[in-house]
Design an enzyme around this catalytic site. Structure first.
Site, PDB file in Angstrom:
ATOM      1  N   THR B  17      -7.835 -17.368  -7.469  1.00  0.00           N
ATOM      2  CA  THR B  17      -8.391 -18.339  -6.521  1.00  0.00           C
ATOM      3  C   THR B  17      -8.572 -17.743  -5.125  1.00  0.00           C
ATOM      4  O   THR B  17      -9.057 -18.410  -4.221  1.00  0.00           O
ATOM      5  CB  THR B  17      -7.497 -19.594  -6.431  1.00  0.00           C
ATOM      6  OG1 THR B  17      -6.171 -19.172  -6.123  1.00  0.00           O
ATOM      7  CG2 THR B  17      -7.474 -20.350  -7.739  1.00  0.00           C
ATOM      8  N   GLY B  18      -8.186 -16.482  -4.953  1.00  0.00           N
ATOM      9  CA  GLY B  18      -8.340 -15.841  -3.636  1.00  0.00           C
ATOM     10  C   GLY B  18      -9.791 -15.474  -3.372  1.00  0.00           C
ATOM     11  O   GLY B  18     -10.659 -15.633  -4.234  1.00  0.00           O
ATOM     12  N   GLU B 210     -11.291  14.727  -5.846  1.00  0.00           N
ATOM     13  CA  GLU B 210     -11.433  14.958  -4.406  1.00  0.00           C
ATOM     14  C   GLU B 210     -10.282  15.810  -3.917  1.00  0.00           C
ATOM     15  O   GLU B 210      -9.362  16.127  -4.673  1.00  0.00           O
ATOM     16  CB  GLU B 210     -11.527  13.625  -3.659  1.00  0.00           C
ATOM     17  CG  GLU B 210     -10.377  12.683  -3.882  1.00  0.00           C
ATOM     18  CD  GLU B 210     -10.623  11.292  -3.276  1.00  0.00           C
ATOM     19  OE1 GLU B 210     -11.700  10.725  -3.493  1.00  0.00           O
ATOM     20  OE2 GLU B 210      -9.718  10.790  -2.609  1.00  0.00           O
ATOM     21  N   HIS B 248       3.323  19.082   5.575  1.00  0.00           N
ATOM     22  CA  HIS B 248       3.651  20.438   5.137  1.00  0.00           C
ATOM     23  C   HIS B 248       4.409  20.452   3.824  1.00  0.00           C
ATOM     24  O   HIS B 248       4.080  21.166   2.916  1.00  0.00           O
ATOM     25  CB  HIS B 248       4.515  21.133   6.188  1.00  0.00           C
ATOM     26  CG  HIS B 248       3.733  21.564   7.359  1.00  0.00           C
ATOM     27  ND1 HIS B 248       4.104  22.600   8.164  1.00  0.00           N
ATOM     28  CD2 HIS B 248       2.591  21.081   7.866  1.00  0.00           C
ATOM     29  CE1 HIS B 248       3.210  22.750   9.123  1.00  0.00           C
ATOM     30  NE2 HIS B 248       2.290  21.826   8.963  1.00  0.00           N
TER      31      HIS B 248
END
Lengths: 375, 289
Positions: B17-18, B210, B248
């Protein structure tokens, strides 16, 4: 989001990790006052989000408070890797018997937090990994149980023969692990972890990176963000809900989706051009986001042409088109714009653009080639 | 066949319902996906679009509708909890579209999902589509065409670009899987490569990676050892500036800096045809088929 050393030290201290004294100063006078309080012999350290502070002249030892003031005067305002130093950390110089390294990072491969320790601390840990990998021990931690006492103790003994020191180090590691989950860090490092001549184990320098996705639920941590430590256009982009990274080229890029944005930059290079930026307007397309994106792109004097590459999914072509039209009404463009628009609501988007006197292309290669020619 | 989803997929939509959930629920219904249930706590008993029953919990939805797949559109702050709930309810395939889930949450979610024998796709992914059979997620159905090419990708819109290239040139797809761009994800390249290799309706595989991490290098090794079907690969970020996202220590653990050049070299070594740009996908596939 990266925290400054002084912020990371505060957080570690609050989590019960022994951190030697040290406070932050924004002016040479403050630096002098702190140095006097610490007895004169102090180290003055630039607080910027850049490695190699020492080599850049951002870390200096002072024998007197006056010398600390002079160093602070030289360091505050100094630029290190393009970032202006606003603050310095003043800490009494400590006598050091040994330097080690302790860090925890979320590791993609094991999908767990991995603890790394090395008795060769104080230097760049990447250098240790490259030259003497046997001096690093790694331990993937099962997040359901956390760092178990015997695991920490065994790593403590890898650092120190003395049982008291090994125990102290193990205690620090467990607290560091707790800190990581408590503040939502993606990386937390103590480098160096030192022993003093009287045998205590302390965290002399700390580095902490917080996962940006944690900031919404950790407003106390989000409040530590130092906007002056970041490029202003990147701050503006973040506030508008965009991801922006400035580059040195001439084609200003505006794309939806990080992968397509990178592929677009690559294609600009492929056709002999140079991208001026990475810019991802993200999934849901609010015309205001497009306006903000164009404002940021046109703010870069290097930009000779603007390239939109939109493949609508969640992002709707009409929203993007409306954004472009609205932006160009607010601030007329001084450089040519090339628009590639396809996917969700592409027909509506192209119609809106047409009525405002723009044209749109359907093919990515064609659009990139044209934008490169115009740059 | 196809992989992971097909006409037998019975979907429950968490967050139906969002704003995003309802929009994409309609799209999936229009595509023909068997959307059997929706979940929004507090809205149990309602009907979505007069066709889909809404439940308060995933467990209730599963009991009532025998849903076997869940797709998650809830906000990031509750998305980890939604994955836990789906796994607990016995859902076999959980697809999490939500972006912005903290990585440390995912370190706890994944062992939980795996212990229950479930598969998670995502988070922060566009989901999957087996053209003509089922669509779970947000990949636009109209750019796809049923066929025999399998696609697995870390990206969203770049995947659409690749699909678009294939469809425009008459190469249909068996299944397209967007595995997501987050550092910690439930389904990786290798899982998809293995499934495509075993799928009788897939003739060739397109892999879109990627920069960052070493998943592509691991996948290349897997291709050398286990994949006989032709594979074509792309790496986005060939011109990306180094060091903007990775700490790092990350580079040390993965034993690699995760550059595009390194990944493309790994592809080449594994006999994967490497695209220089998305438009190369069609000629390279035609060469290999």
């Amino acid at each position: 989001m990266n925290l400054h050393e002084y912020q990371a030290r505060d957080i570690l201290r609050r989590h019960g990790i022994p951190v030697p004294p040290g406070e932050v100063a924004s002016t040479p006078a403050e630096a002098r006052a702190l140095a006097e309080r610490f007895g004169g012999k102090v180290v003055v350290k630039a607080q910027v989000h850049a490695g190699g502070r020492g080599k850049a002249g951002g870390v200096k030892l002072a024998k007197t408070a006056a010398e600390a003031e002079a160093h602070a005067k030289a360091i505050i305002g100094m630029k290190i890797k393009g970032l202006t130093v606003q603050k310095v950390l003043i800490a009494p110089t400590a006598e050091i018997a040994s330097e080690s390294y302790v860090g925890i990072i979320v590791d993609r491969a094991s999908q767990r937090p991995v603890l790394m320790v090395s008795p060769a601390g104080g230097i760049d840990i990447e250098e240790v990994a490259a030259k003497t990998p046997e001096k690093i021990q790694r331990l993937p931690v099962d997040p359901r149980y956390g760092l178990l006492p015997h695991q920490a103790m065994s790593l403590g003994f890898f650092l120190y023969k003395d049982v008291k020191q090994a125990r102290a180090a193990a205690d620090i590691m467990q607290k560091l692990y707790a800190t990581m989950y408590d503040v939502g860090a993606s990386l937390v490092e103590i480098n160096p972890l030192v022993t003093t001549p009287d045998g205590t184990v302390q965290a002399l320098d700390a580095k902490l990176s917080v996962d940006d996705n944690e900031l919404e639920r950790r407003t106390d941590i989000a409040a530590l963000r130092d906007l002056s430590a970041e490029a202003p256009e990147e701050v503006a982009a973040r506030e508008a809900g965009l991801t922006f990274i400035k580059l040195d080229g001439f084609v200003g890029c505006c794309v939806n989706g990080a992968g397509l944005a990178m592929a677009t930059m690559d294609l600009v290079k492929y056709y002999g051009g140079d991208p001026a930026n990475f810019l991802d307007i993200g999934g849901s397309s609010n015309p205001q986001k497009v306006v903000a994106a164009l404002r940021i792109i046109t703010g870069d004097p290097n930009v000779k042409s603007i390239l939109f590459n939109i493949f609508g999914g969640i992002t709707r072509g009409d929203d993007v088109a409306n954004g472009i039209v609205q932006a160009t009404k607010e601030f007329p463009l001084k450089v040519p714009i090339v628009i590639r628009l396809t996917g969700t609501n592409e027909r509506e988007g192209i119609e809106i653009l047409k009525q405002a006197g723009f044209s749109a292309l359907g093919d990515m290669d064609e659009a990139v080639k044209k934008a490169v020619e115009l740059s | 066949m196809s992989i992971f989803i097909d006409q037998n997929t019975r979907l429950v939509i968490q967050g139906i319902t969002g704003r995003d959930g309802s929009f994409h629920a309609k799209q999936m219904l229009a595509y023909g996906t068997k959307v059997v249930a929706g979940v929004t706590p507090g809205k149990g008993g309602q009907q979505f679009e007069n066709t889909v029953p809404v439940f308060n919990t995933v467990a209730e939805a599963v009991r009532a509708t025998e849903a076997n797949t869940a797709v998650i559109y809830v906000p990031a702050s509750v998305a980890a909890s939604a994955i836990f709930e789906a796994a607990d309810a016995g859902i076999a395939l959980i697809v999490c579209i939500t972006e912005g889930i903290p990585v440390l949450d995912m370190t706890k979610v994944l062992p939980y999902v795996r212990e229950r024998g479930a598969r998670l796709v995502g988070p922060n992914c566009p989901g999957l589509i087996s053209p003509g059979k089922s669509k779970v997620g947000i990949i636009p159905g109209n750019i796809c065409q049923a066929g025999r090419i399998g696609i697995v990708s870390r990206s969203g819109t770049l995947t659409y670009e690749i699909i678009h290239q294939l469809t425009t040139h008459g190469l249909g797809q068996s299944t397209c899987v967007g595995i997501g761009g987050d550092p910690i994800i439930g389904t990786n390249f290798i899982h998809c490569l293995a499934a495509f290799e075993a799928d009788e309706e897939t003739d060739a595989i397109v892999m879109v990676g990627e920069i960052g991490g070493t998943d592509e290098q691991e996948a290349a090794k897997f291709v050398t050892e286990n994949v006989k079907k032709p594979v074509v690969g792309f790496i986005a970020g060939q011109t990306a500036p180094p060091g903007r996202r990775m700490g790092h220590a990350g580079a040390i653990i993965s034993g690699s800096s995760g550059t595009a050049a390194e990944k493309m070299a790994a592809f080449e070594q594994a006999g994967i045809a490497v695209m220089k740009r998305p438009a190369d996908v069609v000629p390279l596939l035609k060469e290999k088929l």
